[in-house]
Design a protein around this motif. Structure first.
Motif, PDB file in Angstrom:
ATOM      1  N   CYS A 154      39.390  38.947  40.272  1.00 28.49           N
ATOM      2  CA  CYS A 154      38.695  38.310  39.154  1.00 28.49           C
ATOM      3  C   CYS A 154      37.184  38.415  39.319  1.00 28.49           C
ATOM      4  CB  CYS A 154      39.060  36.823  39.075  1.00 28.49           C
ATOM      5  SG  CYS A 154      40.821  36.474  39.040  1.00 28.49           S
ATOM      6  N   TYR A 155      36.492  38.431  38.190  1.00 25.43           N
ATOM      7  CA  TYR A 155      35.030  38.336  38.183  1.00 25.43           C
ATOM      8  C   TYR A 155      34.682  36.986  37.579  1.00 25.43           C
ATOM      9  CZ  TYR A 155      30.132  39.655  37.743  1.00 25.43           C
ATOM     10  OH  TYR A 155      28.766  39.717  37.878  1.00 25.43           O
ATOM     11  N   ILE A 156      34.081  36.122  38.414  1.00 23.05           N
ATOM     12  CA  ILE A 156      33.807  34.755  38.001  1.00 23.05           C
ATOM     13  C   ILE A 156      32.310  34.561  37.799  1.00 23.05           C
ATOM     14  CG2 ILE A 156      34.010  32.319  38.601  1.00 23.05           C
ATOM     15  CD1 ILE A 156      36.486  32.972  40.214  1.00 23.05           C
ATOM     16  N   ASP A 157      31.957  34.264  36.561  1.00 28.03           N
ATOM     17  CA  ASP A 157      30.570  33.970  36.205  1.00 28.03           C
ATOM     18  C   ASP A 157      30.593  32.680  35.388  1.00 28.03           C
ATOM     19  OD1 ASP A 157      27.869  34.173  35.927  1.00 28.03           O
ATOM     20  OD2 ASP A 157      27.862  36.046  34.822  1.00 28.03           O
ATOM     21  N   GLU A 158      30.072  32.710  34.169  1.00 24.06           N
ATOM     22  CA  GLU A 158      30.224  31.545  33.292  1.00 24.06           C
ATOM     23  C   GLU A 158      31.687  31.363  32.899  1.00 24.06           C
ATOM     24  OE1 GLU A 158      27.833  29.393  32.536  1.00 24.06           O
ATOM     25  OE2 GLU A 158      26.482  30.555  33.824  1.00 24.06           O
ATOM     26  N   THR A 159      32.382  32.483  32.751  1.00 21.20           N
ATOM     27  CA  THR A 159      33.814  32.482  32.494  1.00 21.20           C
ATOM     28  C   THR A 159      34.474  33.430  33.498  1.00 21.20           C
ATOM     29  OG1 THR A 159      33.585  34.247  30.858  1.00 21.20           O
ATOM     30  CG2 THR A 159      33.502  31.973  30.042  1.00 21.20           C
ATOM     31  N   VAL A 160      35.779  33.657  33.350  1.00 21.45           N
ATOM     32  CA  VAL A 160      36.525  34.502  34.282  1.00 21.45           C
ATOM     33  C   VAL A 160      37.070  35.734  33.559  1.00 21.45           C
ATOM     34  CG1 VAL A 160      38.480  34.631  35.878  1.00 21.45           C
ATOM     35  CG2 VAL A 160      37.182  32.497  35.651  1.00 21.45           C
ATOM     36  N   SER A 161      36.863  36.892  34.167  1.00 20.29           N
ATOM     37  CA  SER A 161      37.463  38.134  33.678  1.00 20.29           C
ATOM     38  C   SER A 161      38.479  38.620  34.702  1.00 20.29           C
ATOM     39  CB  SER A 161      36.397  39.214  33.466  1.00 20.29           C
ATOM     40  OG  SER A 161      35.464  38.827  32.492  1.00 20.29           O
ATOM     41  N   ILE A 162      39.661  39.017  34.243  1.00 22.23           N
ATOM     42  CA  ILE A 162      40.679  39.582  35.126  1.00 22.23           C
ATOM     43  C   ILE A 162      40.406  41.081  35.255  1.00 22.23           C
ATOM     44  CG2 ILE A 162      43.139  39.911  35.534  1.00 22.23           C
ATOM     45  CD1 ILE A 162      42.235  36.964  35.513  1.00 22.23           C
ATOM     46  N   LEU A 163      40.138  41.531  36.472  1.00 28.88           N
ATOM     47  CA  LEU A 163      39.814  42.936  36.711  1.00 28.88           C
ATOM     48  C   LEU A 163      41.026  43.766  37.094  1.00 28.88           C
ATOM     49  CD1 LEU A 163      36.587  42.465  38.885  1.00 28.88           C
ATOM     50  CD2 LEU A 163      36.674  42.970  36.440  1.00 28.88           C
ATOM     51  N   ASN A 164      41.915  43.158  37.899  1.00 34.07           N
ATOM     52  CA  ASN A 164      42.986  43.959  38.480  1.00 34.07           C
ATOM     53  C   ASN A 164      44.104  43.055  38.990  1.00 34.07           C
ATOM     54  OD1 ASN A 164      44.383  46.134  39.676  1.00 34.07           O
ATOM     55  ND2 ASN A 164      43.220  45.975  41.576  1.00 34.07           N
ATOM     56  N   TYR A 165      45.330  43.529  38.861  1.00 34.75           N
ATOM     57  CA  TYR A 165      46.485  42.846  39.446  1.00 34.75           C
ATOM     58  C   TYR A 165      46.972  43.649  40.633  1.00 34.75           C
ATOM     59  CZ  TYR A 165      51.197  41.008  40.083  1.00 34.75           C
ATOM     60  OH  TYR A 165      52.334  40.468  40.631  1.00 34.75           O
ATOM     61  N   THR A 166      47.127  42.986  41.782  1.00 29.95           N
ATOM     62  CA  THR A 166      47.456  43.690  43.017  1.00 29.95           C
ATOM     63  C   THR A 166      48.853  43.379  43.544  1.00 29.95           C
ATOM     64  OG1 THR A 166      46.471  41.940  44.376  1.00 29.95           O
ATOM     65  CG2 THR A 166      45.027  43.739  43.697  1.00 29.95           C
ATOM     66  N   GLY A 167      49.616  42.587  42.822  1.00 31.93           N
ATOM     67  CA  GLY A 167      50.939  42.209  43.288  1.00 31.93           C
ATOM     68  C   GLY A 167      52.033  43.147  42.830  1.00 31.93           C
ATOM     69  N   ASP A 168      53.288  42.732  43.078  1.00 36.43           N
ATOM     70  CA  ASP A 168      54.439  43.557  42.708  1.00 36.43           C
ATOM     71  C   ASP A 168      55.519  42.734  42.001  1.00 36.43           C
ATOM     72  OD1 ASP A 168      55.317  42.058  44.821  1.00 36.43           O
ATOM     73  OD2 ASP A 168      55.823  43.758  46.117  1.00 36.43           O
ATOM     74  N   SER A 169      55.131  41.610  41.417  1.00 41.02           N
ATOM     75  CA  SER A 169      56.096  40.763  40.722  1.00 41.02           C
ATOM     76  C   SER A 169      56.487  41.365  39.371  1.00 41.02           C
ATOM     77  CB  SER A 169      55.510  39.368  40.489  1.00 41.02           C
ATOM     78  OG  SER A 169      55.223  38.732  41.719  1.00 41.02           O
ATOM     79  N   LYS A 170      57.694  41.029  38.935  1.00 46.18           N
ATOM     80  CA  LYS A 170      58.145  41.491  37.625  1.00 46.18           C
ATOM     81  C   LYS A 170      57.523  40.672  36.501  1.00 46.18           C
ATOM     82  CE  LYS A 170      62.615  43.350  39.119  1.00 46.18           C
ATOM     83  NZ  LYS A 170      64.096  43.281  38.942  1.00 46.18           N
ATOM     84  N   ILE A 171      57.249  39.397  36.792  1.00 46.49           N
ATOM     85  CA  ILE A 171      56.637  38.512  35.806  1.00 46.49           C
ATOM     86  C   ILE A 171      55.276  38.059  36.331  1.00 46.49           C
ATOM     87  CG2 ILE A 171      56.831  36.337  34.538  1.00 46.49           C
ATOM     88  CD1 ILE A 171      59.858  36.590  34.773  1.00 46.49           C
ATOM     89  N   VAL A 172      54.226  38.276  35.542  1.00 43.08           N
ATOM     90  CA  VAL A 172      52.868  37.901  35.926  1.00 43.08           C
ATOM     91  C   VAL A 172      52.360  36.835  34.973  1.00 43.08           C
ATOM     92  CG1 VAL A 172      50.498  38.704  36.237  1.00 43.08           C
ATOM     93  CG2 VAL A 172      52.416  40.195  36.836  1.00 43.08           C
ATOM     94  N   GLU A 173      51.863  35.746  35.523  1.00 39.20           N
ATOM     95  CA  GLU A 173      51.310  34.672  34.716  1.00 39.20           C
ATOM     96  C   GLU A 173      49.786  34.651  34.841  1.00 39.20           C
ATOM     97  OE1 GLU A 173      53.128  30.873  35.108  1.00 39.20           O
ATOM     98  OE2 GLU A 173      55.163  31.682  35.315  1.00 39.20           O
ATOM     99  N   ILE A 174      49.109  34.724  33.700  1.00 38.33           N
ATOM    100  CA  ILE A 174      47.651  34.650  33.665  1.00 38.33           C
ATOM    101  C   ILE A 174      47.271  33.205  33.353  1.00 38.33           C
ATOM    102  CG2 ILE A 174      45.535  35.523  32.632  1.00 38.33           C
ATOM    103  CD1 ILE A 174      47.155  37.681  34.047  1.00 38.33           C
ATOM    104  N   PRO A 175      46.635  32.513  34.289  1.00 37.95           N
ATOM    105  CA  PRO A 175      46.297  31.109  34.046  1.00 37.95           C
ATOM    106  C   PRO A 175      45.157  30.970  33.038  1.00 37.95           C
ATOM    107  CG  PRO A 175      45.360  31.832  36.124  1.00 37.95           C
ATOM    108  CD  PRO A 175      46.210  32.976  35.625  1.00 37.95           C
ATOM    109  N   ASP A 176      45.047  29.785  32.475  1.00 37.95           N
ATOM    110  CA  ASP A 176      43.970  29.486  31.528  1.00 37.95           C
ATOM    111  C   ASP A 176      42.654  29.212  32.266  1.00 37.95           C
ATOM    112  OD1 ASP A 176      42.850  28.902  28.975  1.00 37.95           O
ATOM    113  OD2 ASP A 176      43.009  26.770  29.431  1.00 37.95           O
TER     114      ASP A 176
END
Length: 204
Positions: A154-176
């Motif tokens: 993640c890139y965390i500044d005033e808000t958060v940007s998701i840059l990359n997912y590094t896991g291997d799960s079948k279901i990925v949850e993006i938090p608020d």
């Protein structure tokens, strides 16, 4: 398991003959700095992770090509990366490159999807180092703002940007919310090439 060859002002890593998954390069040897990785030193070896000291100034041609490296921290001391240095490292999805880097060889990161850099203008870098059809380059970042949270880069500044997912799960949850900051952006290529994900859940 590797040799250290003396130069005029330091040592160069060469001739790796081991089979370890993780490699730690020393910062010094006999009171002199370790300054480089010789061409083909780790080519086609079963390594997955490398720790480089901030004394390394150059990485030679094919130094880590055809390996299983999934992460590497290239320090700001590195000013030159040779041809195909990380070629065909198919598990290496993201790499951070500092603005102090001056030369990047042909095909150096040909199979790497994401490049993060604090450099605003990369026009003086060799464009042949990257695959135009594959590589997405995030420029002008404050590199200290890049953090890893639950397999999300993640890139965390005033808000958060998701840059990359590094896991291997079948279901990925993006938090608020991450670190008390609102997640507002999922960047280009964040999930590119991932073949295990079946569902992505985005919080409201």
């Amino acid at each position: 398991s590797f040799s250290l060859n003396k130069t005029n002002d330091g040592y160069i890593v060469s001739n790796y003959s081991g089979n370890n998954n993780e490699i730690i390069i020393p910062a010094s040897f006999e009171y002199l700095p370790v300054k480089g990785i010789k061409a083909y030193t780790f080519n086609n070896k079963p390594i997955t992770k490398v720790n480089l000291p901030n004394t390394i100034e150059y990485i030679g041609d094919n130094a880590f090509s055809n390996t299983n490296i999934s992460s590497i921290d290239i320090p700001s001391s590195v000013v030159e990366i040779g041809d195909a240095a990380f070629y065909n490292c198919i598990n290496l999805k993201s790499v951070t490159l500092h603005k102090t880097l001056r030369e990047v060889g042909d095909d150096a990161f040909y199979n790497t999807t994401l490049i993060y850099t604090d450099k605003d203008d990369i026009s003086d870098w060799n464009s042949n180092a990257f695959d135009d059809n594959l590589t997405y380059i995030h420029k002008g970042l404050n590199l200290s703002n890049i953090v890893k949270k639950d397999n999300l880069e993640c890139y965390i500044d005033e808000t958060v940007s998701i840059l990359n997912y590094t896991g291997d799960s079948k279901i990925v949850e993006i938090p608020d919310i991450i670190d008390n900051k609102k997640v507002t952006v999922i960047e280009n290529a964040a999930f590119f090439g991932n073949k295990t994900i079946e569902e992505i859940k985005i919080s409201n």
